[in-house]
Design a protein around this motif. Structure first.
Motif, PDB file in Angstrom:
ATOM      1  N   MET A 352       0.835  -1.201   0.000  1.00  0.00           N
ATOM      2  CA  MET A 352       0.000   0.000   0.000  1.00  0.00           C
ATOM      3  C   MET A 352       0.874   1.257   0.000  1.00  0.00           C
ATOM      4  O   MET A 352       0.931   1.993   0.992  1.00  0.00           O
ATOM      5  N   PRO A 353       1.539   1.555  -1.114  1.00  0.00           N
ATOM      6  CA  PRO A 353       2.459   2.707  -1.142  1.00  0.00           C
ATOM      7  C   PRO A 353       1.763   4.057  -1.020  1.00  0.00           C
ATOM      8  O   PRO A 353       2.410   5.062  -0.733  1.00  0.00           O
ATOM      9  N   MET A 354       0.436   4.092  -1.228  1.00  0.00           N
ATOM     10  CA  MET A 354      -0.297   5.365  -1.161  1.00  0.00           C
ATOM     11  C   MET A 354      -0.597   5.805   0.268  1.00  0.00           C
ATOM     12  O   MET A 354      -1.030   6.933   0.493  1.00  0.00           O
ATOM     13  N   GLU A 355      -0.362   4.956   1.255  1.00  0.00           N
ATOM     14  CA  GLU A 355      -0.638   5.309   2.655  1.00  0.00           C
ATOM     15  C   GLU A 355       0.243   6.484   3.093  1.00  0.00           C
ATOM     16  O   GLU A 355       1.429   6.536   2.761  1.00  0.00           O
ATOM     17  N   GLN A 356      -0.324   7.405   3.851  1.00  0.00           N
ATOM     18  CA  GLN A 356       0.426   8.595   4.255  1.00  0.00           C
ATOM     19  C   GLN A 356      -0.072   9.136   5.582  1.00  0.00           C
ATOM     20  O   GLN A 356      -1.157   8.787   6.043  1.00  0.00           O
ATOM     21  N   ARG A 357       0.742   9.996   6.163  1.00  0.00           N
ATOM     22  CA  ARG A 357       0.355  10.721   7.371  1.00  0.00           C
ATOM     23  C   ARG A 357      -0.150  12.106   6.986  1.00  0.00           C
ATOM     24  O   ARG A 357       0.216  12.656   5.952  1.00  0.00           O
ATOM     25  N   VAL A 358      -0.985  12.649   7.847  1.00  0.00           N
ATOM     26  CA  VAL A 358      -1.618  13.918   7.538  1.00  0.00           C
ATOM     27  C   VAL A 358      -0.599  15.060   7.529  1.00  0.00           C
ATOM     28  O   VAL A 358       0.360  15.069   8.301  1.00  0.00           O
ATOM     29  N   ASP A 359      -0.830  15.993   6.683  1.00  0.00           N
ATOM     30  CA  ASP A 359      -0.014  17.198   6.569  1.00  0.00           C
ATOM     31  C   ASP A 359      -0.176  18.047   7.837  1.00  0.00           C
ATOM     32  O   ASP A 359      -1.298  18.314   8.288  1.00  0.00           O
ATOM     33  N   LYS A 360       0.941  18.490   8.391  1.00  0.00           N
ATOM     34  CA  LYS A 360       0.887  19.337   9.590  1.00  0.00           C
ATOM     35  C   LYS A 360       0.105  20.622   9.354  1.00  0.00           C
ATOM     36  O   LYS A 360      -0.411  21.226  10.299  1.00  0.00           O
ATOM     37  N   ALA A 361       0.000  21.038   8.109  1.00  0.00           N
ATOM     38  CA  ALA A 361      -0.736  22.266   7.802  1.00  0.00           C
ATOM     39  C   ALA A 361      -2.217  22.153   8.139  1.00  0.00           C
ATOM     40  O   ALA A 361      -2.916  23.166   8.229  1.00  0.00           O
ATOM     41  N   LEU A 362      -2.714  20.928   8.320  1.00  0.00           N
ATOM     42  CA  LEU A 362      -4.118  20.721   8.657  1.00  0.00           C
ATOM     43  C   LEU A 362      -4.370  20.684  10.158  1.00  0.00           C
ATOM     44  O   LEU A 362      -5.523  20.562  10.582  1.00  0.00           O
ATOM     45  N   THR A 363      -3.340  20.776  10.963  1.00  0.00           N
ATOM     46  CA  THR A 363      -3.559  20.847  12.405  1.00  0.00           C
ATOM     47  C   THR A 363      -4.239  22.174  12.725  1.00  0.00           C
ATOM     48  O   THR A 363      -3.996  23.190  12.045  1.00  0.00           O
ATOM     49  N   PRO A 364      -5.104  22.220  13.733  1.00  0.00           N
ATOM     50  CA  PRO A 364      -5.859  23.461  14.011  1.00  0.00           C
ATOM     51  C   PRO A 364      -4.984  24.689  14.217  1.00  0.00           C
ATOM     52  O   PRO A 364      -5.337  25.784  13.744  1.00  0.00           O
ATOM     53  N   LYS A 365      -3.861  24.529  14.901  1.00  0.00           N
ATOM     54  CA  LYS A 365      -2.994  25.671  15.152  1.00  0.00           C
ATOM     55  C   LYS A 365      -2.431  26.227  13.847  1.00  0.00           C
ATOM     56  O   LYS A 365      -2.451  27.450  13.603  1.00  0.00           O
ATOM     57  N   ALA A 366      -1.932  25.325  12.979  1.00  0.00           N
ATOM     58  CA  ALA A 366      -1.383  25.765  11.695  1.00  0.00           C
ATOM     59  C   ALA A 366      -2.485  26.328  10.802  1.00  0.00           C
ATOM     60  O   ALA A 366      -2.289  27.332  10.094  1.00  0.00           O
ATOM     61  N   LEU A 367      -3.651  25.694  10.827  1.00  0.00           N
ATOM     62  CA  LEU A 367      -4.771  26.162  10.013  1.00  0.00           C
ATOM     63  C   LEU A 367      -5.211  27.557  10.457  1.00  0.00           C
ATOM     64  O   LEU A 367      -5.458  28.441   9.621  1.00  0.00           O
ATOM     65  N   SER A 368      -5.276  27.769  11.752  1.00  0.00           N
ATOM     66  CA  SER A 368      -5.670  29.076  12.279  1.00  0.00           C
ATOM     67  C   SER A 368      -4.684  30.161  11.840  1.00  0.00           C
ATOM     68  O   SER A 368      -5.089  31.265  11.435  1.00  0.00           O
ATOM     69  N   ALA A 369      -3.389  29.842  11.900  1.00  0.00           N
ATOM     70  CA  ALA A 369      -2.372  30.815  11.484  1.00  0.00           C
ATOM     71  C   ALA A 369      -2.489  31.132   9.994  1.00  0.00           C
ATOM     72  O   ALA A 369      -2.357  32.296   9.568  1.00  0.00           O
ATOM     73  N   ALA A 370      -2.734  30.105   9.187  1.00  0.00           N
ATOM     74  CA  ALA A 370      -2.854  30.323   7.736  1.00  0.00           C
ATOM     75  C   ALA A 370      -4.066  31.187   7.403  1.00  0.00           C
ATOM     76  O   ALA A 370      -3.998  32.070   6.532  1.00  0.00           O
ATOM     77  N   ILE A 371      -5.172  30.952   8.098  1.00  0.00           N
ATOM     78  CA  ILE A 371      -6.386  31.736   7.843  1.00  0.00           C
ATOM     79  C   ILE A 371      -6.216  33.168   8.330  1.00  0.00           C
ATOM     80  O   ILE A 371      -6.718  34.124   7.706  1.00  0.00           O
ATOM     81  N   ALA A 372      -5.523  33.348   9.434  1.00  0.00           N
ATOM     82  CA  ALA A 372      -5.248  34.705   9.921  1.00  0.00           C
ATOM     83  C   ALA A 372      -4.463  35.494   8.881  1.00  0.00           C
ATOM     84  O   ALA A 372      -4.733  36.679   8.621  1.00  0.00           O
ATOM     85  N   GLU A 373      -3.489  34.824   8.243  1.00  0.00           N
ATOM     86  CA  GLU A 373      -2.685  35.491   7.223  1.00  0.00           C
ATOM     87  C   GLU A 373      -3.521  35.824   5.989  1.00  0.00           C
ATOM     88  O   GLU A 373      -3.393  36.907   5.404  1.00  0.00           O
ATOM     89  N   LYS A 374      -4.395  34.897   5.609  1.00  0.00           N
ATOM     90  CA  LYS A 374      -5.214  35.113   4.416  1.00  0.00           C
ATOM     91  C   LYS A 374      -6.259  36.216   4.613  1.00  0.00           C
ATOM     92  O   LYS A 374      -6.574  36.976   3.698  1.00  0.00           O
ATOM     93  N   THR A 375      -6.822  36.282   5.823  1.00  0.00           N
ATOM     94  CA  THR A 375      -7.907  37.230   6.066  1.00  0.00           C
ATOM     95  C   THR A 375      -7.431  38.548   6.659  1.00  0.00           C
ATOM     96  O   THR A 375      -8.196  39.528   6.677  1.00  0.00           O
ATOM     97  N   GLY A 376      -6.216  38.564   7.181  1.00  0.00           N
ATOM     98  CA  GLY A 376      -5.715  39.764   7.834  1.00  0.00           C
ATOM     99  C   GLY A 376      -6.291  39.978   9.215  1.00  0.00           C
ATOM    100  O   GLY A 376      -6.127  41.049   9.814  1.00  0.00           O
ATOM    101  N   ILE A 377      -6.980  38.964   9.764  1.00  0.00           N
ATOM    102  CA  ILE A 377      -7.547  39.052  11.113  1.00  0.00           C
ATOM    103  C   ILE A 377      -6.539  38.452  12.083  1.00  0.00           C
ATOM    104  O   ILE A 377      -6.275  37.255  12.066  1.00  0.00           O
ATOM    105  N   SER A 378      -5.964  39.261  12.916  1.00  0.00           N
ATOM    106  CA  SER A 378      -4.911  38.787  13.815  1.00  0.00           C
ATOM    107  C   SER A 378      -5.267  39.096  15.264  1.00  0.00           C
ATOM    108  O   SER A 378      -6.294  39.722  15.551  1.00  0.00           O
TER     109      SER A 378
END
Length: 550
Positions: A352-378
């Motif tokens: 099963m070579p397609m098996e993978q671990r989740v991208d750290k960018a999807l963790t809530p902390k990283a996601l929150s930071a990315a959305i803050a940057e995109k929206t300018g809400i800090s």
């Protein structure tokens, strides 16, 4: 009596399993005197079937002499321990039980972490999701034991488990005794009662065993092909035998020894309390947690999991033999709170070579930071969540305009991510009717609806694609594998029923764990209004006749 209990404890945990013969007397027409409801944490339908040909003990008895539903379902999307256990003896899905996850966020809470554990009473001073007073306060529906006790106050309801949430969700708020493994000191209870002599003896026996080293278990022949190391980050798994040093509580807890002790406790409780020996029917629920701890720590396909299933089969055989020796008329139900998925690193080694671990960018902390940057809400945490999958909550301090902006940006980012299967808004889930029909045919949004509660669920529900493990790195939590997805590896569980004289049959079509309560209630003639539950009664009589007709 305590001397006999001590002997029962030692016997139940050490007797070799005995093969069960195929011929049984006819099942009694009268209700059983004792219901034994067993949940094996993370015992997936895949794990059950993988080793089925090797069973020689208790699992062989259930599969060869009982009624077998190999395609049971925890139908909901939130395939975690607390929601799963909440369905087993309530007849209800998490949307009705209120137990939507192991933990959820209450952003109106005064405490800083905002996280509420499913089995805590957060109103207690100083309570947190990590340091709490255990309680069934969040369970919104009665358990089977609660209904039995309401119909006949003489009914004794006992719950014993390796985890507090398993014991509490299966026993319910009106149980007479609820016990779980609380640490090296042994079994503890939320009831706040003085430790009775039975439990003191159980804890004494456990302390004696913990004080002795365990050289490890022999490798059964069926496990030999699994004996190779697998590296996941800094952790190597796959070749363990559960050897531990004296006093190593973690080694005891994450091993077959824990289940052996829990079953020994249950056998001693049945004997000491004379359960099943009075006019009414009594019930004991047993939560066996070691399979889950082992699945998380080592994965589901190494020597560790293989040894665990073999030992589980043996210990269940010894437990049932003990009940038979005491001459009890009992019915057994065995299922699981959820399934599980092996670690990606071993899957990649095994085709099963397609098996993978989740991208750290999807963790809530990283996601929150990315959305803050995109929206300018800090200046604030925009998104709250308990991991890179499941419920996500928008901060309460956002204005209506800000919330709209954050939601749009979050949906766009997540739906474009290659590891994301879908994202549902709470409005989409709430507008979906509760699922009906075979659980194997439900859509993802119907699965989501089955574990949606408008007071506790998030603003978004993030579901990862199949074969994406929701642990970013194996070393993050000390775990290499987990569950919690909406896919069948995590939803499918076995559901087994056994009573002496019950004619064996197997039904391969899908049923739900919510069907267990009405099925057992029918056996004891306990009426349960259909509008109060989600499950249906399963007829356990092969051929003519209907056990649901009472």
């Amino acid at each position: 009596m305590l001397k006999n209990v001590a002997a029962a404890l030692l016997l139940a945990a050490s007797l070799p399993a005995m093969a069960q013969g195929p011929v049984q007397p006819a099942a009694p027409a009268t209700p059983p005197k004792l219901i034994v409801a067993i949940s094996v944490d993370q015992f997936s339908a895949d794990l059950f079937s993988e080793y089925r040909q090797y069973y020689t003990g208790g699992l062989r008895r259930l599969t060869e002499q009982g009624v077998v539903f190999p395609r049971g379902y925890q139908g909901h999307a939130a395939t975690e321990t607390c929601p799963g256990h909440s369905t087993i003896l309530t007849g209800s899905r998490p949307a009705r039980t209120g137990i939507i996850a192991n933990s959820w966020f209450d952003l109106n809470a005064a405490r800083a972490d905002k996280l509420v554990y499913c089995a805590e009473d957060e109103t207690q001073p100083g309570s947190s999701s990590a340091d709490y007073q255990a309680s069934p306060v969040h369970l919104r529906v009665p358990t089977l034991g609660g209904r039995m006790k309401a119909a006949n106050p003489a009914t004794r309801v006992v719950s014993v488990a390796g985890k507090d949430r398993a014991a509490i969700m299966m026993g319910g708020p009106t149980a007479d005794q609820v016990w779980w493994l609380g640490g090296p000191q042994g079994y503890v209870s939320y009831k706040g009662v003085a430790t009775p002599p039975l439990v003191a003896k159980v804890n004494e026996v456990m302390a004696q065993r913990l004080a002795q080293p365990n050289p490890g278990f022999e490798l059964p022949p069926q496990c030999a092909a699994k004996d190779f190391p697998v590296k996941a980050g800094s952790i190597t798994v796959g070749t363990g035998r559960f050897a531990r040093e004296a006093g190593d509580y973690k080694g005891f807890r994450v091993s077959p020894e824990q289940d052996a002790m829990t079953l020994a406790f249950a056998a001693a409780a049945i004997e000491a309390m004379a359960l099943g020996r009075q006019a009414q029917t009594d019930i004991i629920s047993i939560g066996l947690s070691a399979t889950d701890y082992i699945g998380h720590a080592y994965g589901t396909e190494g020597t560790e999991s293989c040894i665990q299933v073999d030992r589980l089969d043996r210990e269940l055989g010894a437990f049932f033999d003990r009940l038979d020796k005491d001459g009890l008329d009992y019915v057994v139900m065995l299922t699981a709170d959820h399934g599980g998925h092996d670690l990606p690193e071993r899957h990649r080694l095994n085709a099963m070579p397609m098996e993978q671990r989740v991208d750290k960018a999807l963790t809530p902390k990283a996601l929150s930071a990315a959305i803050a940057e995109k929206t300018g809400i800090s200046g604030k945490r925009l998104i709250w969540g308990d991991g890179p999958a499941g419920d996500l909550y928008f901060d309460k301090g956002l204005t209506a305009a800000q919330r709209t902006k954050v939601e749009a940006a979050t949906l766009a980012l997540l739906r474009a991510h290659p590891q994301v299967q879908t994202v549902f808004t709470r409005a989409e889930i709430a507008a979906t009717p509760s699922p009906s029909g075979p659980p194997e045919s439900w859509s993802l949004i119907e699965e989501a609806r089955a574990s949606f509660d408008p007071q506790r669920s998030g603003d978004l529900l993030l579901l990862l694609k199949p074969r994406v493990m929701s642990i970013p790195e194996a070393a993050v939590m000390g775990y290499v594998a987990t569950h919690g997805s909406p896919w069948d590896t995590d939803r499918r569980v076995p559901i087994l029923f056994w009573r002496k004289g019950l004619v064996h049959f197997e039904q391969p079509l899908g049923v739900e764990t919510a069907d267990i309560l009405p099925t057992l209630a029918a056996l004891i003639g306990l009426p349960v209004p259909k509008d109060q539950i989600d499950g249906r009664c399963l007829d356990l009589i092969a051929g003519d006749g209907d056990s649901c007709a009472n």
